[in-house]
Motif scaffolding. Structure first.
Motif, PDB file in Angstrom:
ATOM      1  N   ALA A 114      49.870  58.867  33.496  1.00  0.00           N
ATOM      2  CA  ALA A 114      51.258  58.510  33.202  1.00  0.00           C
ATOM      3  C   ALA A 114      51.342  57.159  32.500  1.00  0.00           C
ATOM      4  O   ALA A 114      52.088  56.995  31.523  1.00  0.00           O
ATOM      5  CB  ALA A 114      52.075  58.487  34.498  1.00  0.00           C
ATOM      6  N   ILE A 115      50.568  56.169  32.982  1.00  0.00           N
ATOM      7  CA  ILE A 115      50.581  54.849  32.349  1.00  0.00           C
ATOM      8  C   ILE A 115      50.041  54.929  30.929  1.00  0.00           C
ATOM      9  O   ILE A 115      50.576  54.300  30.001  1.00  0.00           O
ATOM     10  CB  ILE A 115      49.761  53.852  33.194  1.00  0.00           C
ATOM     11  CG1 ILE A 115      50.458  53.607  34.532  1.00  0.00           C
ATOM     12  CG2 ILE A 115      49.571  52.536  32.457  1.00  0.00           C
ATOM     13  CD1 ILE A 115      49.664  52.757  35.486  1.00  0.00           C
ATOM     14  N   ALA A 116      48.980  55.722  30.726  1.00  0.00           N
ATOM     15  CA  ALA A 116      48.404  55.859  29.384  1.00  0.00           C
ATOM     16  C   ALA A 116      49.405  56.493  28.420  1.00  0.00           C
ATOM     17  O   ALA A 116      49.542  56.056  27.269  1.00  0.00           O
ATOM     18  CB  ALA A 116      47.123  56.699  29.451  1.00  0.00           C
ATOM     19  N   LEU A 117      50.119  57.523  28.876  1.00  0.00           N
ATOM     20  CA  LEU A 117      51.127  58.155  28.024  1.00  0.00           C
ATOM     21  C   LEU A 117      52.259  57.191  27.705  1.00  0.00           C
ATOM     22  O   LEU A 117      52.744  57.141  26.561  1.00  0.00           O
ATOM     23  CB  LEU A 117      51.678  59.411  28.708  1.00  0.00           C
ATOM     24  CG  LEU A 117      50.745  60.610  28.812  1.00  0.00           C
ATOM     25  CD1 LEU A 117      51.380  61.723  29.628  1.00  0.00           C
ATOM     26  CD2 LEU A 117      50.379  61.131  27.421  1.00  0.00           C
ATOM     27  N   PHE A 118      52.678  56.414  28.696  1.00  0.00           N
ATOM     28  CA  PHE A 118      53.748  55.445  28.475  1.00  0.00           C
ATOM     29  C   PHE A 118      53.328  54.396  27.445  1.00  0.00           C
ATOM     30  O   PHE A 118      54.090  54.067  26.530  1.00  0.00           O
ATOM     31  CB  PHE A 118      54.108  54.773  29.793  1.00  0.00           C
ATOM     32  CG  PHE A 118      55.203  53.751  29.678  1.00  0.00           C
ATOM     33  CD1 PHE A 118      56.519  54.136  29.508  1.00  0.00           C
ATOM     34  CD2 PHE A 118      54.912  52.399  29.724  1.00  0.00           C
ATOM     35  CE1 PHE A 118      57.533  53.190  29.398  1.00  0.00           C
ATOM     36  CE2 PHE A 118      55.912  51.440  29.607  1.00  0.00           C
ATOM     37  CZ  PHE A 118      57.227  51.846  29.447  1.00  0.00           C
ATOM     38  N   VAL A 119      52.113  53.889  27.570  1.00  0.00           N
ATOM     39  CA  VAL A 119      51.613  52.892  26.621  1.00  0.00           C
ATOM     40  C   VAL A 119      51.498  53.498  25.228  1.00  0.00           C
ATOM     41  O   VAL A 119      51.826  52.851  24.214  1.00  0.00           O
ATOM     42  CB  VAL A 119      50.262  52.325  27.095  1.00  0.00           C
ATOM     43  CG1 VAL A 119      49.634  51.446  26.019  1.00  0.00           C
ATOM     44  CG2 VAL A 119      50.438  51.541  28.390  1.00  0.00           C
ATOM     45  N   ALA A 120      51.062  54.765  25.155  1.00  0.00           N
ATOM     46  CA  ALA A 120      50.928  55.424  23.851  1.00  0.00           C
ATOM     47  C   ALA A 120      52.279  55.591  23.172  1.00  0.00           C
ATOM     48  O   ALA A 120      52.417  55.392  21.958  1.00  0.00           O
ATOM     49  CB  ALA A 120      50.241  56.782  24.021  1.00  0.00           C
TER      50      ALA A 120
ATOM     51  N   ALA B 235      53.469  53.882  19.703  1.00  0.00           N
ATOM     52  CA  ALA B 235      53.928  54.691  18.569  1.00  0.00           C
ATOM     53  C   ALA B 235      55.265  54.176  18.037  1.00  0.00           C
ATOM     54  O   ALA B 235      55.466  54.079  16.815  1.00  0.00           O
ATOM     55  CB  ALA B 235      54.048  56.150  18.996  1.00  0.00           C
ATOM     56  N   PHE B 236      56.183  53.830  18.945  1.00  0.00           N
ATOM     57  CA  PHE B 236      57.469  53.296  18.499  1.00  0.00           C
ATOM     58  C   PHE B 236      57.296  51.922  17.849  1.00  0.00           C
ATOM     59  O   PHE B 236      58.018  51.576  16.913  1.00  0.00           O
ATOM     60  CB  PHE B 236      58.438  53.203  19.679  1.00  0.00           C
ATOM     61  CG  PHE B 236      59.181  54.474  19.958  1.00  0.00           C
ATOM     62  CD1 PHE B 236      60.379  54.745  19.330  1.00  0.00           C
ATOM     63  CD2 PHE B 236      58.669  55.412  20.846  1.00  0.00           C
ATOM     64  CE1 PHE B 236      61.068  55.918  19.575  1.00  0.00           C
ATOM     65  CE2 PHE B 236      59.344  56.590  21.100  1.00  0.00           C
ATOM     66  CZ  PHE B 236      60.548  56.852  20.470  1.00  0.00           C
ATOM     67  N   GLY B 237      56.352  51.135  18.374  1.00  0.00           N
ATOM     68  CA  GLY B 237      56.120  49.814  17.786  1.00  0.00           C
ATOM     69  C   GLY B 237      55.542  49.880  16.391  1.00  0.00           C
ATOM     70  O   GLY B 237      55.793  49.003  15.556  1.00  0.00           O
ATOM     71  N   GLN B 238      54.744  50.920  16.110  1.00  0.00           N
ATOM     72  CA  GLN B 238      54.124  51.077  14.799  1.00  0.00           C
ATOM     73  C   GLN B 238      54.982  51.869  13.815  1.00  0.00           C
ATOM     74  O   GLN B 238      54.622  51.991  12.649  1.00  0.00           O
ATOM     75  CB  GLN B 238      52.761  51.781  14.949  1.00  0.00           C
ATOM     76  CG  GLN B 238      51.754  51.001  15.776  1.00  0.00           C
ATOM     77  CD  GLN B 238      51.417  49.655  15.166  1.00  0.00           C
ATOM     78  OE1 GLN B 238      51.187  49.547  13.965  1.00  0.00           O
ATOM     79  NE2 GLN B 238      51.378  48.618  15.998  1.00  0.00           N
ATOM     80  N   GLY B 239      56.091  52.437  14.296  1.00  0.00           N
ATOM     81  CA  GLY B 239      56.944  53.227  13.413  1.00  0.00           C
ATOM     82  C   GLY B 239      57.688  52.366  12.407  1.00  0.00           C
ATOM     83  O   GLY B 239      57.795  51.141  12.555  1.00  0.00           O
TER      84      GLY B 239
END
Length: 311
Positions: A38-44, A48-52
């Protein structure tokens, strides 16, 4: 004669030669694995939003813009007025539905069936375009005008949202009224109370414990549903966010801004709903569970106590 101590209990020390039992807690490896995933998915997702290709600086720039704040005020006003229409209409429809008169009961059933069976957006467009059926509205000496002038975006929004909400509130109120024991009504009638007075003084106050929780959910849902009235040109939060996005060249950023404001408003309403439900639960629970603030205070006090003794 030897005195026997009857208060003495079993010895705490194990018998000689016996080995003390050491309790080993069960390890839940599945919890650790699911937490890591869950933490890994949240960080991912955050990465992704930060790099968009989204200009996040535009969100704080317009967060307290005058138009956005006006939209927030109109959204809250529309929510309150629509819920008032829905609650009053829902109570009337619930009483009609429970009536022994087959005509009023059938009218209530048909109303609930129609408004629950059609989408809110469709109802908004129907109200907005009823000028094709009624060319003008004539209230005799009080008011007379063309339907297009009478049906303003605000009135369209109130009718579309409020009358639709009345259908859902009718079922909620009916469930609450049916939850009150029939003996309460019979006792009130035996004391000479009329049917209307029995409803106001005996039945409805007891039904509130059942009615309040789903009504709080309906208020939160109504707040979000107000975004649909942008389709009939009523300027509320979502409509203003759309206009700012088109003019500033940051439409997606303004959608995130609107979502943030909706989250803030629904969070505040959720806190209010919690305490209202707690108020009406006083007669059904011997001891109410502690509030979040009370839990925080208890944990803070427990941290200040010395270990192994009383504070």
């Amino acid at each position: 004669m030897t005195d026997i101590d009857k208060t003495a209990g079993p010895k705490d020390t194990p018998p000689a030669g016996a080995e003390a039992i050491k309790a080993i807690p069960v390890r839940h490896y599945g919890r650790y694995v699911s937490a890591v995933i869950a933490i890994a998915l949240f960080v991912a997702i955050i990465y992704a939003f930060g790099q968009g290709r989204i200009n996040w600086h535009a969100v704080p720039d317009y967060f307290f813009d005058d138009r956005i704040m006006t939209g927030v005020g109109k959204t809250l006003l529309l929510t309150v007025l629509s819920m008032l229409i829905g609650i009053v209409g829902g109570i009337v429809l619930a009483v009609m539905r429970l009536s022994k008169n087959p005509v009023t009961s059938s009218i209530s059933w048909f109303y609930i069936w129609f408004f629950r069976g059609t989408p809110v957006l469709v109802q908004l467009f129907l109200w907005f375009n009823l000028g094709l059926v009624f060319e003008y509205i004539n209230l005799m000496p009080f008011y007379k005008d063309y339907w297009s002038n009478f049906m303003t975006p605000l009135l369209t929004a109130l009718l579309g949202l409020g009358l639709n909400e009345a259908a859902y509130m009718a079922e909620i109120c009916r469930a609450g009224l049916l939850a009150v024991d029939e003996g309460q009504t019979e006792a009130a009638h035996a004391l000479g109370m009329s049917h209307g007075k029995t409803l106001r003084r005996v039945v409805i106050p007891q039904a509130m414990r059942v009615i309040v929780p789903p009504t709080g959910n309906e208020v939160i849902n109504m707040l979000k549903t107000t975004s649909l009235v942008a389709a009939v040109q009523y300027p509320e939060l979502f409509r203003y966010a759309q206009d700012i996005g088109q003019n500033s060249g940051a439409p997606v950023e303004m959608y995130f801004l609107a979502a943030a404001w909706y989250l803030i408003m629904t969070s505040v309403l959720s806190v209010g709903q919690y305490y209202i439900e707690r108020y009406y639960a006083r007669g059904s629970s011997r001891q109410l569970p502690p509030t979040p603030w009370q839990k925080v205070k208890t944990n803070m006090l427990s941290l200040g106590r010395p270990s192994g003794g009383m504070a």
